[in-house]
Design a protein around this motif. Sequence first.
Motif, mmCIF file in Angstrom:
data_model
loop_
_atom_site.group_PDB
_atom_site.id
_atom_site.type_symbol
_atom_site.label_atom_id
_atom_site.label_comp_id
_atom_site.label_asym_id
_atom_site.label_seq_id
_atom_site.Cartn_x
_atom_site.Cartn_y
_atom_site.Cartn_z
ATOM 1 N N HIS A 184 -12.331 5.034 5.265
ATOM 2 C CA HIS A 184 -12.377 6.305 4.463
ATOM 3 C C HIS A 184 -12.732 7.390 5.382
ATOM 4 O O HIS A 184 -12.172 8.302 5.464
ATOM 5 C CB HIS A 184 -12.935 6.220 3.381
ATOM 6 C CG HIS A 184 -12.836 7.281 2.522
ATOM 7 N ND1 HIS A 184 -11.666 7.585 1.553
ATOM 8 C CD2 HIS A 184 -13.739 8.384 1.991
ATOM 9 C CE1 HIS A 184 -11.886 8.773 1.049
ATOM 10 N NE2 HIS A 184 -13.149 9.315 1.408
ATOM 11 N N ALA A 242 -6.826 -1.130 -1.583
ATOM 12 C CA ALA A 242 -6.692 -1.471 -0.444
ATOM 13 C C ALA A 242 -7.493 -2.319 0.351
ATOM 14 O O ALA A 242 -7.039 -3.348 0.905
ATOM 15 C CB ALA A 242 -6.642 -0.190 0.372
ATOM 16 N N LEU A 246 0.366 6.351 -7.054
ATOM 17 C CA LEU A 246 -1.016 7.187 -7.268
ATOM 18 C C LEU A 246 -0.641 8.686 -6.855
ATOM 19 O O LEU A 246 -0.905 9.458 -7.923
ATOM 20 C CB LEU A 246 -2.119 6.846 -6.589
ATOM 21 C CG LEU A 246 -2.353 5.199 -6.788
ATOM 22 C CD1 LEU A 246 -3.406 4.702 -5.925
ATOM 23 C CD2 LEU A 246 -2.977 5.455 -8.529
ATOM 24 N N ASP A 275 -10.859 13.497 -3.125
ATOM 25 C CA ASP A 275 -9.450 12.932 -3.743
ATOM 26 C C ASP A 275 -9.867 11.618 -4.385
ATOM 27 O O ASP A 275 -10.337 10.481 -3.799
ATOM 28 C CB ASP A 275 -8.804 12.509 -2.165
ATOM 29 C CG ASP A 275 -7.417 12.269 -2.717
ATOM 30 O OD1 ASP A 275 -7.083 11.834 -3.777
ATOM 31 O OD2 ASP A 275 -6.391 12.468 -1.645
ATOM 32 N N GLU A 290 0.651 -1.072 0.082
ATOM 33 C CA GLU A 290 0.026 -0.095 0.098
ATOM 34 C C GLU A 290 0.925 1.170 0.267
ATOM 35 O O GLU A 290 0.703 2.311 -0.658
ATOM 36 C CB GLU A 290 -1.091 -0.013 1.456
ATOM 37 C CG GLU A 290 -2.170 -0.974 1.075
ATOM 38 C CD GLU A 290 -2.840 -1.242 2.518
ATOM 39 O OE1 GLU A 290 -2.787 -0.313 3.146
ATOM 40 O OE2 GLU A 290 -3.699 -2.210 2.489
ATOM 41 N N ARG A 291 1.963 1.158 0.842
ATOM 42 C CA ARG A 291 2.750 2.445 0.753
ATOM 43 C C ARG A 291 3.365 2.772 -0.499
ATOM 44 O O ARG A 291 3.626 3.663 -1.007
ATOM 45 C CB ARG A 291 3.870 2.147 1.940
ATOM 46 C CG ARG A 291 3.400 2.309 3.109
ATOM 47 C CD ARG A 291 4.504 2.428 4.375
ATOM 48 N NE ARG A 291 4.012 2.391 5.765
ATOM 49 C CZ ARG A 291 4.728 2.429 6.666
ATOM 50 N NH1 ARG A 291 5.964 2.651 6.675
ATOM 51 N NH2 ARG A 291 4.356 2.550 7.892
ATOM 52 N N TYR A 342 -8.010 4.033 -4.617
ATOM 53 C CA TYR A 342 -7.273 3.324 -3.885
ATOM 54 C C TYR A 342 -7.847 2.455 -2.678
ATOM 55 O O TYR A 342 -7.743 1.264 -2.314
ATOM 56 C CB TYR A 342 -6.234 4.236 -3.144
ATOM 57 C CG TYR A 342 -5.187 3.535 -2.120
ATOM 58 C CD1 TYR A 342 -4.464 2.647 -2.283
ATOM 59 C CD2 TYR A 342 -5.548 3.863 -0.892
ATOM 60 C CE1 TYR A 342 -3.434 2.208 -1.495
ATOM 61 C CE2 TYR A 342 -4.578 3.265 0.094
ATOM 62 C CZ TYR A 342 -3.588 2.450 -0.340
ATOM 63 O OH TYR A 342 -2.804 1.944 0.938
ATOM 64 N N PRO A 367 -1.852 12.214 -4.652
ATOM 65 C CA PRO A 367 -3.008 12.781 -4.435
ATOM 66 C C PRO A 367 -3.630 13.352 -5.650
ATOM 67 O O PRO A 367 -2.794 14.241 -6.385
ATOM 68 C CB PRO A 367 -2.806 13.872 -3.337
ATOM 69 C CG PRO A 367 -1.439 14.216 -3.483
ATOM 70 C CD PRO A 367 -0.910 13.218 -3.945
ATOM 71 N N ALA A 421 -7.324 8.707 -3.671
ATOM 72 C CA ALA A 421 -7.770 8.214 -2.402
ATOM 73 C C ALA A 421 -8.895 7.160 -2.429
ATOM 74 O O ALA A 421 -9.124 6.228 -2.025
ATOM 75 C CB ALA A 421 -8.199 9.052 -1.464
ATOM 76 N N THR A 446 0.709 4.009 -2.722
ATOM 77 C CA THR A 446 0.219 5.278 -2.565
ATOM 78 C C THR A 446 1.187 6.410 -3.029
ATOM 79 O O THR A 446 1.201 7.476 -3.532
ATOM 80 C CB THR A 446 0.347 5.454 -0.906
ATOM 81 O OG1 THR A 446 -0.689 4.541 -0.538
ATOM 82 C CG2 THR A 446 -0.086 7.080 -0.657
#
Length: 394
Positions: free
Chosen positions: A191, A83, A62, A72, A55-56, A78, A64, A75, A59
Amino acid sequence: MLALQILIGLLALAAPVALYVGFASRGERRPSSPRSVVATFALGMLACVPAELCERALTGLLGPRKLGVGIDLAALVYAYLVAAPLEEGLKVAAATPAFRLRVGQHRPFDAIAYATAAALGFMTLKSAVFLIGHPFSLLAPARTTLTTITATCLATWWGFALGRDGQGRMGGGWFNGAWVLAAAGNAIAHHVAFARGPASVLATIPILVVASVIAWLALRDVLQRSTEKPKVEPREREQEPKKSRRLALAPPSLRAMREALRRSDRGISFFWIGLGMLVTTGVITAMLVGAVVLGRRFGFEFAAIDRDASNAIAPLLLLASAALLSFLFAGWIVARASAARSVLEPAISALLAIIGTIVLLGLAAPVAVVIALACAPLAFGLACLGAWLGLSDA
């Protein structure tokens, strides 16, 4: 101060584990193999490591991006498409060894124990990583505790699907559907808890309520499967008063829910479905207007909700309570007015009203769509409850 921060963080991590141990160590809820449950908990923590690394990395790729007013896009994509399925899949992978190795030795309830242990272990390590990597605030432990308990309850859904399969298969319609719902619920809860402001954390509570209620019903169902139920003779059933149709729904269970939503002998009335949707929408509007008028009298600043300020909690709670209670009242009104013998028609009316509300929010205030999705399951449940209370005795 540092010692206090560490203590609060440890309490936030230990509280869900303590609740789980206290609940799963009594009577019939005690698993057949506590060692397998502990091992599954450890595997759940281990499964969190590749999830965090993946995930890192994603992130960072991708980045923001904004779409419209405060949305977003990266977000959202994702959280819901990357995720959540990845994390839920790793939880299933963590529960698989114990489930496979003990096929033929465990009870249906043990499958739920493995699923919840895997989810709890996964979320415990994920919460620890979050608390360590972010500045301390009293809101952070609340976020991690709520999402951990919610994820554990949601894992009960696909654990129940595993337990009800007598052949020990991992898959099928029940399992796939429960897995998708659990992943979607986790995405919404995560979220609103982490990607929004402080006031939005309250939106995780409806998800937690629905997840815990369904988890409790699933636990009751698998525990009742191992006990013999006395059969009611047909003559005795015929001699029961008509009023017992409603009393037969208590105590609540998944079977009772299916009976309440079952199609009645008179057929579905599309007229009452359409009228019920309009009634539900009207009751929602009236309740929200009344909440705004009442809030003005108490000096609430409703504009603070848009700013997500600290003083937005009280007006947000007032509006959310009015909106949710409106589904309870609307379900009762529709059931009484239509002389319904089943919850099906009011339930369909409420579902259409919820979809319409979400669509309108998407056009007028896209930021509120996620919060509306979080409250939708509880609103639907309250509408069904109101309809059940208003069922015709005739």
